[in-house]
Write a protein that holds these residues in place. Structure first.
Motif, PDB file in Angstrom:
ATOM      1  N   GLY A 196       0.818  -1.211   0.000  1.00  0.00           N
ATOM      2  CA  GLY A 196       0.000   0.000   0.000  1.00  0.00           C
ATOM      3  C   GLY A 196       0.852   1.262   0.000  1.00  0.00           C
ATOM      4  O   GLY A 196       0.325   2.360   0.105  1.00  0.00           O
ATOM      5  N   GLY A 197       2.163   1.071  -0.110  1.00  0.00           N
ATOM      6  CA  GLY A 197       3.060   2.231  -0.168  1.00  0.00           C
ATOM      7  C   GLY A 197       3.940   2.299   1.061  1.00  0.00           C
ATOM      8  O   GLY A 197       3.574   1.787   2.114  1.00  0.00           O
ATOM      9  N   GLY A 245      -4.864  -8.277   2.778  1.00  0.00           N
ATOM     10  CA  GLY A 245      -3.784  -7.326   2.977  1.00  0.00           C
ATOM     11  C   GLY A 245      -4.236  -5.953   2.573  1.00  0.00           C
ATOM     12  O   GLY A 245      -5.120  -5.388   3.203  1.00  0.00           O
ATOM     13  N   PHE A 246      -3.676  -5.461   1.477  1.00  0.00           N
ATOM     14  CA  PHE A 246      -4.148  -4.172   0.970  1.00  0.00           C
ATOM     15  C   PHE A 246      -4.938  -4.422  -0.320  1.00  0.00           C
ATOM     16  O   PHE A 246      -5.021  -5.559  -0.794  1.00  0.00           O
ATOM     17  N   LEU A 247      -5.551  -3.400  -0.852  1.00  0.00           N
ATOM     18  CA  LEU A 247      -6.348  -3.438  -2.093  1.00  0.00           C
ATOM     19  C   LEU A 247      -7.616  -4.296  -2.005  1.00  0.00           C
ATOM     20  O   LEU A 247      -8.686  -3.854  -2.429  1.00  0.00           O
ATOM     21  N   ASN A 248      -7.476  -5.495  -1.483  1.00  0.00           N
ATOM     22  CA  ASN A 248      -8.603  -6.426  -1.534  1.00  0.00           C
ATOM     23  C   ASN A 248      -9.628  -6.128  -0.443  1.00  0.00           C
ATOM     24  O   ASN A 248      -9.604  -6.688   0.649  1.00  0.00           O
ATOM     25  N   PRO A 283      -6.194   3.645   8.411  1.00  0.00           N
ATOM     26  CA  PRO A 283      -6.813   4.524   7.410  1.00  0.00           C
ATOM     27  C   PRO A 283      -6.141   4.455   6.038  1.00  0.00           C
ATOM     28  O   PRO A 283      -6.818   4.562   5.019  1.00  0.00           O
ATOM     29  N   GLY A 284      -4.826   4.263   6.028  1.00  0.00           N
ATOM     30  CA  GLY A 284      -4.118   4.168   4.744  1.00  0.00           C
ATOM     31  C   GLY A 284      -4.485   2.892   4.005  1.00  0.00           C
ATOM     32  O   GLY A 284      -4.747   2.899   2.800  1.00  0.00           O
ATOM     33  N   LEU A 285      -4.534   1.787   4.726  1.00  0.00           N
ATOM     34  CA  LEU A 285      -4.923   0.506   4.110  1.00  0.00           C
ATOM     35  C   LEU A 285      -6.377   0.569   3.654  1.00  0.00           C
ATOM     36  O   LEU A 285      -6.741   0.073   2.593  1.00  0.00           O
TER      37      LEU A 285
END
Ligand code: ZN
Length: 477
Positions: A90-91, A368-371, A316-318
């Motif tokens: 996620g960066g 994780g992230f995105l999903n 919040p970022g995720l």
């Protein structure tokens, strides 16, 4: 006098001087996942990070003492769970939010995760070492390191390759960082380089896994040496009668991706599929279904996730990385929504066929992230429930999350069963998972590398993780 005493002690039967363990789990029902059976009234002794003895409670109690003991009466002991498809990413700013998920996996009974690449590969490689050294608390971590892709792919943080020489350099880098396996995705990777990367990974002693490019067939990927197929979609694709023709049409530009997918969905043939799956089984190719994420994304139109309790664990970022998939789903036409639901059901239906053909199913969530809303840790229990809903037995689902991972990594000598000499990664459940797979959620205690985390400690881990997210949500660093 001293000498006489020593002689007397040495002459006593062994059983009188009980050996010292660190932990005793008493009177538990031990689940032998391999044989789908339950061994009642067992005791398990652990020392350091290993199981040192397993047997009937009466026998073990006679020969072992321990500083700590856990009452397993009426409870069920299983090997630690493995989620074989997670992502950290996620960066670079989200390293802390990702790291905060490690205890959440433990609280869910997950003692090992396989990271299938993201955009913070070098952070994850550090965490792997810190966890192994005992300086970072988390599940045993296997990682692909940075994944192999084409030039300028949609996925960030990859080893970009446009030539065989680039692939050779990428593999050299993965060997340098001691990647546990190779992950290959295909957003811009040339199909011939995909096959070359799989072959070179294998030639260098690395297992390869990944997404199979549309222009090549699943069989071509398997023949090149692919070790695991990620996502059930590709297993479904292998069961399409004119898969090769669709691949060729796509490669020649005669059809686009949507048209290719529509034909793949329409032309599935059970006989073709069973033949393909038997080949996969014979070649030892395993499938990681990641069904939970497929279900969630297919039904985003219908399910409201805004009040999901597990959002409290997502920083919040995720949470923001979820937007991409949510917005993409929101753009779907009513026809596309219907098609998406149907495609999910068709794809999920191949799961029992794979099992029947003898293909090893390896539990993985893609969390994780995105999903979006595929929650790290919690999602694995949903994944297993879906396997049973789609036709696996609870024992088969349990094996997918305890034995398939160790088998894939060639580590069944150390993991996947409750026996002397094995890793002391264990989960004590209140209910019997061989009867009802949802019992994997009834976690009484987790033993991680020999260290006991009782229910109070697990609740503490969860509360800490929620507190971190709550603080980040208010904007305080
Ligand atoms: Zn993935």
């Amino acid at each position: 006098m001293k000498t006489i005493l020593a002689v007397l002690l040495a002459a006593l039967p062994l059983a009188v001087s009980a050996a010292q363990a660190d932990l005793l789990i008493r009177h538990a029902n031990v689940i032998d996942v391999e044989h789908a059976r339950l061994l009642p009234d067992q005791a398990v002794a652990t020392s350091g990070d290993r199981i040192v003895a397993v047997g009937t409670d009466a026998d073990i109690a006679k020969s072992w003492t321990a500083k700590k003991s856990v009452d397993g009466q009426g409870r069920y002991l299983i090997p630690g769970l493995w989620d074989m498809h997670v992502h950290f990413g996620g960066g670079p700013d989200l390293a802390d939010e990702n790291k905060a998920l490690l205890p959440v996996y433990i609280a869910n009974g997950i003692t090992t995760v396989r990271d299938c690449a993201g955009d913070m590969a070098y952070d994850v490689l550090e965490w792997r070492q810190e966890i192994a050294d005992g300086t970072l608390f988390g599940p045993t971590l296997f990682t692909s390191g940075p994944k192999i892709e084409g030039i300028k792919p949609v996925w960030r943080g990859t080893l970009e390759t446009g030539s065989e020489a680039d692939v050779d350099r990428a593999i050299a880098e993965l060997l340098r960082v001691k990647a546990d396996f190779v992950k290959i995705t295909d957003s811009t990777l040339k199909p011939e380089l995909f096959l070359y990367a799989v072959r070179q990974a294998r030639a260098n002693g690395l297992r390869a896994s990944g997404h199979i490019p549309m222009p090549i067939t699943v069989r071509q990927a398997i023949d090149a040496g692919l070790s695991s197929i990620e996502h059930l979609d590709y297993a479904h694709k292998a069961g399409v009668k004119d898969e090769a023709e669709i691949a060729a049409d796509f490669a020649a530009g005669r059809i686009d991706r949507a048209q290719a997918n529509a034909r793949l969905d329409a032309d599935f043939d059970p006989a073709t599929a069973m033949e393909a799956y038997r080949t996969m089984a014979a070649k030892g190719v395993v499938v990681t279904p990641t069904l939970n994420v497929s279900r969630i994304l297919a039904y985003l139109d219908r399910d409201d996730h805004s009040k999901d309790e597990y959002l409290a664990y997502i920083g919040p970022g995720l949470r923001k990385t979820y937007d991409w998939r949510i917005q993409r789903a929101a753009k779907a036409t009513p026809e596309q929504v219907i098609q998406r639901h149907a495609a999910y059901e068709h794809i999920a239906a191949v799961l029992p066929m794979l099992e029947q053909a003898g293909v090893t199913i390896m539990a993985g969530t893609d969390a994780g992230f995105l999903n979006a809303f595929d929650y790290p840790g919690f999602g694995l229990h949903d994944e297993l429930a879906l396997y049973v809903e789609k036709g696996l037995t609870p024992a088969q689902a349990l094996a997918s999350a305890t034995r398939a991972g160790p088998a894939w990594f060639g580590l069944l000598d150390r993991y996947g069963s409750i026996e002397a000499g094995k890793q002391a990664d264990l989960v004590l459940l209140d209910r019997n998972p061989l009867v009802e797979i949802g019992a994997t959620k009834s976690i009484r205690a987790v033993i991680l590398r020999g260290a006991l985390q009782d229910r109070t400690m697990l609740d503490g881990l969860l509360a800490d993780a929620r507190a971190k997210v709550a603080k980040w949500n208010t904007g305080t660093p």
